[in-house]
Motif scaffolding. Structure first.
Motif, PDB file in Angstrom:
ATOM      1  N   SER A  41       0.728  -1.233  -0.031  1.00 13.63           N
ATOM      2  CA  SER A  41       0.096   0.132  -0.039  1.00 13.63           C
ATOM      3  C   SER A  41       0.910   1.240   0.042  1.00 13.63           C
ATOM      4  CB  SER A  41      -1.008  -0.079   1.286  1.00 13.63           C
ATOM      5  OG  SER A  41      -0.133   0.021   2.550  1.00 13.63           O
ATOM      6  N   GLY A  42       1.869   1.144   0.377  1.00 17.23           N
ATOM      7  CA  GLY A  42       2.914   2.272   0.516  1.00 17.23           C
ATOM      8  C   GLY A  42       2.640   3.113   1.585  1.00 17.23           C
ATOM      9  N   GLY A  43       1.635   2.512   2.676  1.00 19.96           N
ATOM     10  CA  GLY A  43       1.148   3.351   3.760  1.00 19.96           C
ATOM     11  C   GLY A  43      -0.149   3.915   3.643  1.00 19.96           C
ATOM     12  N   GLY A  67      11.927   0.463 -15.456  1.00 18.80           N
ATOM     13  CA  GLY A  67      11.834   1.918 -14.717  1.00 18.80           C
ATOM     14  C   GLY A  67      10.746   1.816 -13.706  1.00 18.80           C
ATOM     15  N   GLN A  68      10.739   0.336 -12.926  1.00 21.92           N
ATOM     16  CA  GLN A  68       9.701   0.036 -11.678  1.00 21.92           C
ATOM     17  C   GLN A  68      10.478   0.513 -10.456  1.00 21.92           C
ATOM     18  OE1 GLN A  68       8.318  -3.884 -11.944  1.00 21.92           O
ATOM     19  NE2 GLN A  68       7.432  -3.749 -13.809  1.00 21.92           N
ATOM     20  N   THR A  69       9.923   1.187  -9.569  1.00 20.59           N
ATOM     21  CA  THR A  69      10.363   1.818  -8.438  1.00 20.59           C
ATOM     22  C   THR A  69       9.493   1.599  -7.317  1.00 20.59           C
ATOM     23  OG1 THR A  69       9.490   3.941  -8.728  1.00 20.59           O
ATOM     24  CG2 THR A  69      11.598   3.488  -9.667  1.00 20.59           C
ATOM     25  N   LEU A  70       9.930   1.676  -6.255  1.00 18.37           N
ATOM     26  CA  LEU A  70       9.441   1.582  -4.784  1.00 18.37           C
ATOM     27  C   LEU A  70       9.503   2.945  -4.074  1.00 18.37           C
ATOM     28  CD1 LEU A  70      10.624  -1.848  -3.357  1.00 18.37           C
ATOM     29  CD2 LEU A  70       8.441  -1.301  -4.638  1.00 18.37           C
ATOM     30  N   ASN A  71       8.520   3.439  -3.486  1.00 23.83           N
ATOM     31  CA  ASN A  71       8.609   4.504  -2.705  1.00 23.83           C
ATOM     32  C   ASN A  71       9.103   4.430  -1.438  1.00 23.83           C
ATOM     33  OD1 ASN A  71       6.652   3.718  -0.761  1.00 23.83           O
ATOM     34  ND2 ASN A  71       5.029   4.570  -2.204  1.00 23.83           N
ATOM     35  N   PRO A  72       9.670   5.356  -0.686  1.00 26.85           N
ATOM     36  CA  PRO A  72      10.304   4.934   0.714  1.00 26.85           C
ATOM     37  C   PRO A  72       9.601   4.035   1.525  1.00 26.85           C
ATOM     38  CG  PRO A  72      10.578   7.205  -0.120  1.00 26.85           C
ATOM     39  CD  PRO A  72       9.738   6.942  -0.900  1.00 26.85           C
ATOM     40  N   ILE A  73       8.275   4.372   1.589  1.00 25.42           N
ATOM     41  CA  ILE A  73       7.593   3.347   2.558  1.00 25.42           C
ATOM     42  C   ILE A  73       7.576   2.214   2.136  1.00 25.42           C
ATOM     43  CG2 ILE A  73       5.091   2.885   3.489  1.00 25.42           C
ATOM     44  CD1 ILE A  73       6.418   5.424   4.838  1.00 25.42           C
ATOM     45  N   GLN A  74       7.438   1.959   0.816  1.00 27.18           N
ATOM     46  CA  GLN A  74       7.322   0.324   0.408  1.00 27.18           C
ATOM     47  C   GLN A  74       8.815  -0.244   0.468  1.00 27.18           C
ATOM     48  OE1 GLN A  74       5.998   1.575  -3.731  1.00 27.18           O
ATOM     49  NE2 GLN A  74       4.347  -0.172  -3.338  1.00 27.18           N
ATOM     50  N   ILE A 113      10.883   0.420   2.903  1.00 29.99           N
ATOM     51  CA  ILE A 113      10.856  -0.095   4.421  1.00 29.99           C
ATOM     52  C   ILE A 113      10.202  -1.407   4.462  1.00 29.99           C
ATOM     53  CG2 ILE A 113      10.012   0.437   6.591  1.00 29.99           C
ATOM     54  CD1 ILE A 113      10.505   3.228   6.369  1.00 29.99           C
ATOM     55  N   GLY A 114       8.883  -1.371   3.923  1.00 29.28           N
ATOM     56  CA  GLY A 114       8.016  -2.721   4.011  1.00 29.28           C
ATOM     57  C   GLY A 114       9.074  -3.759   3.254  1.00 29.28           C
ATOM     58  N   ALA A 115       9.505  -3.818   2.077  1.00 27.88           N
ATOM     59  CA  ALA A 115       9.968  -4.801   1.337  1.00 27.88           C
ATOM     60  C   ALA A 115      11.365  -5.117   2.412  1.00 27.88           C
ATOM     61  CB  ALA A 115      10.821  -4.320   0.146  1.00 27.88           C
ATOM     62  N   MET A 116      12.267  -4.507   3.058  1.00 29.28           N
ATOM     63  CA  MET A 116      12.979  -4.779   4.021  1.00 29.28           C
ATOM     64  C   MET A 116      12.596  -5.732   5.214  1.00 29.28           C
ATOM     65  SD  MET A 116      15.784  -3.865   2.535  1.00 29.28           S
ATOM     66  CE  MET A 116      15.053  -4.116   1.287  1.00 29.28           C
ATOM     67  N   ILE A 117      11.500  -5.208   5.806  1.00 35.84           N
ATOM     68  CA  ILE A 117      10.843  -5.896   6.733  1.00 35.84           C
ATOM     69  C   ILE A 117      10.426  -7.331   6.313  1.00 35.84           C
ATOM     70  CG2 ILE A 117       8.800  -6.083   8.354  1.00 35.84           C
ATOM     71  CD1 ILE A 117       8.764  -3.126   8.481  1.00 35.84           C
ATOM     72  N   VAL A 118      10.040  -7.475   5.444  1.00 35.93           N
ATOM     73  CA  VAL A 118       9.591  -8.765   4.437  1.00 35.93           C
ATOM     74  C   VAL A 118      10.633  -9.683   4.274  1.00 35.93           C
ATOM     75  CG1 VAL A 118       8.701  -9.950   2.378  1.00 35.93           C
ATOM     76  CG2 VAL A 118       7.444  -8.014   3.526  1.00 35.93           C
ATOM     77  N   LEU A 119      12.024  -9.193   3.873  1.00 34.82           N
ATOM     78  CA  LEU A 119      12.981  -9.954   3.653  1.00 34.82           C
ATOM     79  C   LEU A 119      13.834 -10.289   5.130  1.00 34.82           C
ATOM     80  CD1 LEU A 119      14.872  -8.043   0.615  1.00 34.82           C
ATOM     81  CD2 LEU A 119      13.641 -10.217   0.604  1.00 34.82           C
ATOM     82  N   THR A 120      14.040  -9.412   5.864  1.00 36.10           N
ATOM     83  CA  THR A 120      14.488  -9.613   7.166  1.00 36.10           C
ATOM     84  C   THR A 120      13.545 -10.661   7.872  1.00 36.10           C
ATOM     85  OG1 THR A 120      15.188  -7.358   7.374  1.00 36.10           O
ATOM     86  CG2 THR A 120      15.061  -8.765   9.489  1.00 36.10           C
ATOM     87  N   THR A 121      12.067 -10.380   8.174  1.00 40.71           N
ATOM     88  CA  THR A 121      11.428 -11.505   8.797  1.00 40.71           C
ATOM     89  C   THR A 121      11.486 -12.834   8.029  1.00 40.71           C
ATOM     90  OG1 THR A 121       9.336 -10.758   7.936  1.00 40.71           O
ATOM     91  CG2 THR A 121      10.066  -9.785  10.178  1.00 40.71           C
ATOM     92  N   SER A 122      11.408 -12.813   6.803  1.00 36.59           N
ATOM     93  CA  SER A 122      11.503 -14.176   6.207  1.00 36.59           C
ATOM     94  C   SER A 122      12.749 -15.033   6.398  1.00 36.59           C
ATOM     95  CB  SER A 122      11.277 -13.821   4.454  1.00 36.59           C
ATOM     96  OG  SER A 122       9.903 -13.284   4.089  1.00 36.59           O
ATOM     97  N   TYR A 123      13.734 -14.404   6.429  1.00 30.25           N
ATOM     98  CA  TYR A 123      15.094 -15.071   6.758  1.00 30.25           C
ATOM     99  C   TYR A 123      15.129 -15.350   8.362  1.00 30.25           C
ATOM    100  CZ  TYR A 123      19.822 -15.537   8.339  1.00 30.25           C
ATOM    101  OH  TYR A 123      20.859 -15.781   8.860  1.00 30.25           O
ATOM    102  N   LEU A 124      14.476 -14.617   9.310  1.00 26.95           N
ATOM    103  CA  LEU A 124      14.446 -15.033  10.417  1.00 26.95           C
ATOM    104  C   LEU A 124      13.636 -16.348  10.791  1.00 26.95           C
ATOM    105  CD1 LEU A 124      14.192 -11.532  12.219  1.00 26.95           C
ATOM    106  CD2 LEU A 124      16.188 -12.907  12.136  1.00 26.95           C
TER     107      LEU A 124
END
Length: 295
Positions: A144-146, A268-275, A277-288
């Motif tokens: 959602s980008g928040g 040319g696909q991008t993520l906004n700053p909120i997205q 942050i969400g992507a990093m949370i998804v990757l980190t928790t998936s690893y954990l």
């Protein structure tokens, strides 16, 4: 024949994730030019033909006896992974952006754990629930980008999550197949069979519901056939020969690190700053949560 080493399996898992994530980005564009189900069928057929030819050249043919012996696992992976899971994934990709999708596909470790809870009747640990809540918050920010709204790509994102949940069911039978009949034969049979069944269905859907077919779509289908069906999926099977499923699932979090720059530079696909942050949370928790799977 030389026995594969675990180090090779880890390398195969990493490469599989990179190829698969890159293919996801390409498919998010191609499914708009060739319709999702036709794209799935065409890329699958191309990939399986290449794999069968390679297997024949290496004289790795299968006997009916071997196929019959592994028929249950072949049917499981064909129906669950190659047909149902990939169908949800392709339709979902046609409704969202590839750069978002590659992060959602890395939710897989949670579903691997979930199926262990359900099918293995394992106890739900409080730490896992906490990680899940954090993970879901990251998924919300990514999608959602928040901003809570229902006019964007939410349906596509939901279909991708469903696809990942279905694909997570294929790890155990996929591992058995890879050890029994090899990565190439496992991939060729399951992918080819599902693609053949999907072809008339996709043509029926186009005939009655319509859908745009552009020449560039065939190029994207060829690219996905090579990136995913030939390389990504074969390497996935190969990695399962020597590496446990939870490790393979965890290493797939590496894929977006290569595919996200590709999505930006090529499409040319991008993520906004909120997205982000969400992507990093998804990757980190998936690893954990993947680390928790080994305990």
């Amino acid at each position: 024949m030389r026995k594969p080493k675990m180090e090779e399996g880890i390398l195969f898992a990493i490469l599989s994730s990179i190829f698969s994530s890159t293919a996801t980005v390409v498919a998010s564009i191609g499914t708009r030019d060739l319709t999702p189900l036709l794209f799935l069928s065409v890329s699958g057929l191309i990939g399986s033909v290449i794999l069968f030819l390679y297997s024949y050249a290496r004289r790795e043919g299968l006997t009916l006896k071997v196929i019959k012996k592994n028929s249950r696992d072949l049917l499981h992976v064909t129906v669950i992974r190659a047909f149902i899971g990939q169908s949800f994934l392709m339709v979902g990709l046609s409704l969202t952006t590839g750069i978002v999708a590659i992060f959602f596909t890395k939710m897989e470790p949670y579903f691997v754990l979930l199926w262990n809870w359900i099918l293995g009747r394992e106890r739900v640990d409080r730490r896992h629930l906490v990680l899940l809540l954090i993970h879901l918050s990251g998924a919300f920010l990514l999608a959602s980008g928040g901003i809570l709204s229902f006019g964007g790509n939410e349906l596509g994102d939901a279909l991708i999550i469903i696809a990942v949940a279905v694909l997570a069911l294929s790890y155990l039978p996929g591992r058995r197949l890879s050890k029994s009949i090899g990565a190439i034969n496992s991939n060729a049979i399951t992918t080819g069979t599902a693609a053949l069944v999907m072809l008339p269905i996709s043509l029926f859907v186009i005939s009655y519901l319509g859908g745009s077919i552009h020449p560039i779509g065939w190029v994207y289908a060829l690219a996905v056939a090579l990136l995913f069906n030939v390389f990504g999926l074969t390497l996935w099977y190969s990695s399962l020969k020597t590496v446990k499923g939870w490790i393979v699932s965890a290493l797939r979090a590496i894929g977006p690190l290569a595919a996200a720059p590709f999505a930006f530079l090529v499409f040319g696909q991008t993520l906004n700053p909120i997205q982000i942050i969400g992507a990093m949370i998804v990757l980190t928790t998936s690893y954990l949560i993947s680390r928790e799977n080994k305990k």
